[in-house]
Design a protein around this motif. Sequence first.
Motif, PDB file in Angstrom:
ATOM      1  N   TYR A 152      -7.817   1.201  -3.312  1.00 30.63           N
ATOM      2  CA  TYR A 152      -8.548   2.265  -2.608  1.00 30.63           C
ATOM      3  C   TYR A 152      -7.627   3.442  -2.310  1.00 30.63           C
ATOM      4  O   TYR A 152      -8.016   4.615  -2.489  1.00 30.63           O
ATOM      5  CB  TYR A 152      -9.137   1.709  -1.310  1.00 30.63           C
ATOM      6  CG  TYR A 152      -9.802   2.756  -0.455  1.00 30.63           C
ATOM      7  CD1 TYR A 152     -11.057   3.260  -0.786  1.00 30.63           C
ATOM      8  CD2 TYR A 152      -9.155   3.258   0.673  1.00 30.63           C
ATOM      9  CE1 TYR A 152     -11.660   4.239  -0.013  1.00 30.63           C
ATOM     10  CE2 TYR A 152      -9.756   4.237   1.452  1.00 30.63           C
ATOM     11  CZ  TYR A 152     -11.004   4.722   1.113  1.00 30.63           C
ATOM     12  OH  TYR A 152     -11.594   5.681   1.888  1.00 30.63           O
ATOM     13  N   ILE A 153      -6.414   3.163  -1.864  1.00 37.00           N
ATOM     14  CA  ILE A 153      -5.449   4.231  -1.570  1.00 37.00           C
ATOM     15  C   ILE A 153      -5.135   5.034  -2.833  1.00 37.00           C
ATOM     16  O   ILE A 153      -5.085   6.269  -2.804  1.00 37.00           O
ATOM     17  CB  ILE A 153      -4.163   3.640  -0.971  1.00 37.00           C
ATOM     18  CG1 ILE A 153      -4.435   3.101   0.431  1.00 37.00           C
ATOM     19  CG2 ILE A 153      -3.044   4.680  -0.931  1.00 37.00           C
ATOM     20  CD1 ILE A 153      -3.276   2.352   1.046  1.00 37.00           C
TER      21      ILE A 153
ATOM     22  N   GLN B 202      -6.268  -4.943  -2.765  1.00 34.18           N
ATOM     23  CA  GLN B 202      -7.527  -4.200  -2.810  1.00 34.18           C
ATOM     24  C   GLN B 202      -7.413  -2.890  -2.036  1.00 34.18           C
ATOM     25  O   GLN B 202      -7.928  -1.854  -2.476  1.00 34.18           O
ATOM     26  CB  GLN B 202      -8.653  -5.063  -2.216  1.00 34.18           C
ATOM     27  CG  GLN B 202     -10.050  -4.496  -2.446  1.00 34.18           C
ATOM     28  CD  GLN B 202     -10.406  -4.393  -3.916  1.00 34.18           C
ATOM     29  OE1 GLN B 202     -10.076  -5.265  -4.715  1.00 34.18           O
ATOM     30  NE2 GLN B 202     -11.044  -3.290  -4.286  1.00 34.18           N
ATOM     31  N   ILE B 203      -6.742  -2.926  -0.893  1.00 36.09           N
ATOM     32  CA  ILE B 203      -6.510  -1.703  -0.121  1.00 36.09           C
ATOM     33  C   ILE B 203      -5.678  -0.716  -0.943  1.00 36.09           C
ATOM     34  O   ILE B 203      -5.922   0.497  -0.908  1.00 36.09           O
ATOM     35  CB  ILE B 203      -5.807  -2.029   1.208  1.00 36.09           C
ATOM     36  CG1 ILE B 203      -6.750  -2.813   2.124  1.00 36.09           C
ATOM     37  CG2 ILE B 203      -5.337  -0.753   1.907  1.00 36.09           C
ATOM     38  CD1 ILE B 203      -6.085  -3.310   3.400  1.00 36.09           C
ATOM     39  N   SER B 204      -4.713  -1.241  -1.693  1.00 31.55           N
ATOM     40  CA  SER B 204      -3.871  -0.385  -2.528  1.00 31.55           C
ATOM     41  C   SER B 204      -4.694   0.319  -3.604  1.00 31.55           C
ATOM     42  O   SER B 204      -4.434   1.483  -3.933  1.00 31.55           O
ATOM     43  CB  SER B 204      -2.759  -1.217  -3.178  1.00 31.55           C
ATOM     44  OG  SER B 204      -1.936  -1.820  -2.198  1.00 31.55           O
TER      45      SER B 204
ATOM     46  N   ILE C 225      -5.975  -8.916  -0.134  1.00 31.66           N
ATOM     47  CA  ILE C 225      -6.588  -7.831   0.642  1.00 31.66           C
ATOM     48  C   ILE C 225      -5.728  -6.572   0.563  1.00 31.66           C
ATOM     49  O   ILE C 225      -6.239  -5.451   0.377  1.00 31.66           O
ATOM     50  CB  ILE C 225      -6.783  -8.255   2.119  1.00 31.66           C
ATOM     51  CG1 ILE C 225      -7.853  -9.358   2.210  1.00 31.66           C
ATOM     52  CG2 ILE C 225      -7.185  -7.061   2.977  1.00 31.66           C
ATOM     53  CD1 ILE C 225      -8.009  -9.933   3.595  1.00 31.66           C
ATOM     54  N   LEU C 226      -4.406  -6.745   0.674  1.00 36.09           N
ATOM     55  CA  LEU C 226      -3.493  -5.610   0.544  1.00 36.09           C
ATOM     56  C   LEU C 226      -3.598  -4.978  -0.842  1.00 36.09           C
ATOM     57  O   LEU C 226      -3.540  -3.753  -0.979  1.00 36.09           O
ATOM     58  CB  LEU C 226      -2.052  -6.062   0.795  1.00 36.09           C
ATOM     59  CG  LEU C 226      -1.656  -6.343   2.248  1.00 36.09           C
ATOM     60  CD1 LEU C 226      -0.272  -6.965   2.291  1.00 36.09           C
ATOM     61  CD2 LEU C 226      -1.681  -5.074   3.069  1.00 36.09           C
TER      62      LEU C 226
ATOM     63  N   PRO D 297       0.810  -1.235   0.000  1.00 37.58           N
ATOM     64  CA  PRO D 297       0.000   0.000   0.000  1.00 37.58           C
ATOM     65  C   PRO D 297       0.837   1.277   0.000  1.00 37.58           C
ATOM     66  O   PRO D 297       0.481   2.260  -0.667  1.00 37.58           O
ATOM     67  CB  PRO D 297      -0.817  -0.126   1.300  1.00 37.58           C
ATOM     68  CG  PRO D 297      -0.894  -1.583   1.569  1.00 37.58           C
ATOM     69  CD  PRO D 297       0.428  -2.119   1.114  1.00 37.58           C
TER      70      PRO D 297
END
Length: 279
Positions: free
Chosen positions: A259-260, A255-257, A252-253, A200
């Motif tokens: 969003y970031i 997907q978070i990336s 999951i990381l 991320p």
Amino acid sequence: MAKASSDPNEMSFLDHLEELRWHLIRSTIAIVLIGLVAFVMKDFIFDTVIFGPKKPDFPTYGVFCKLSKLLGFSEAFCSNEPIFTVQSRQMAEQFSAHIWTSIWAGFIIGFPYILYEMWKFISPGLYDKERNNSRGFIFIASSLFFMGVLFGYYVVAPLSINFLGGYSVSDEIVREIDLSSYISTVRAAVIACGLIFELPIIIFFLTKVGLVTPEILRKYRKIALVIVLIISAVITPPDVASQIIVAVPVLILYQISIYISKVVIRREAKKQNKNVKSS
């Protein structure tokens, strides 16, 4: 992101190199000092930490054993006997392992300070607003790194050790693993996961400089999924449960990336709109 300054006192390229050299020197000193403490704590570092994942009573194996029984998979994690012994066949192998393990321990434990030194070198080249928006960089990056280290130590390392240490092509072969080989397996799992969990942060900066967008990340999500599954298959035992355990956090990381990256793009767009209106 870098300041275009007309200040006559601005540092030259060689001055920047000199400044970078001192940041690297201070980071190295921190690693060495922490490594010296780890060197003295030899019994804890080796008997408890390094050799922990090879012991049948390691907490991860109890959890995996229960999950395996619950899901009806192999009960390879439920063994009460050591699956192999660790040996040293070279004169200086144990001393060398002691030194390098201490240095790597210094790097892992001193990671927040290393980030701090990197930040001190980079931050003068940022605008005040960019510097304020990045205040939590050291804490977030360090937290992600330590989460990855713990994941590598408690999940990836036991999975790899259990499978590779117990794998056999013939009953004629005695499972006696070299010390350097065993330590490198644990070290690779821990360091690799620690760096992977920085994804991320990496995406944040790549988006900042315009190399990555949410659309690109979404477009190549399927390819990323395949790559993650391949990596999971390489570093874990060849069963579906183990691969899923490793693959899910990385996805999951990812997907978070996305969003970031989306948040960064949105902020940059707002900043540009404000600049247009003010002009």
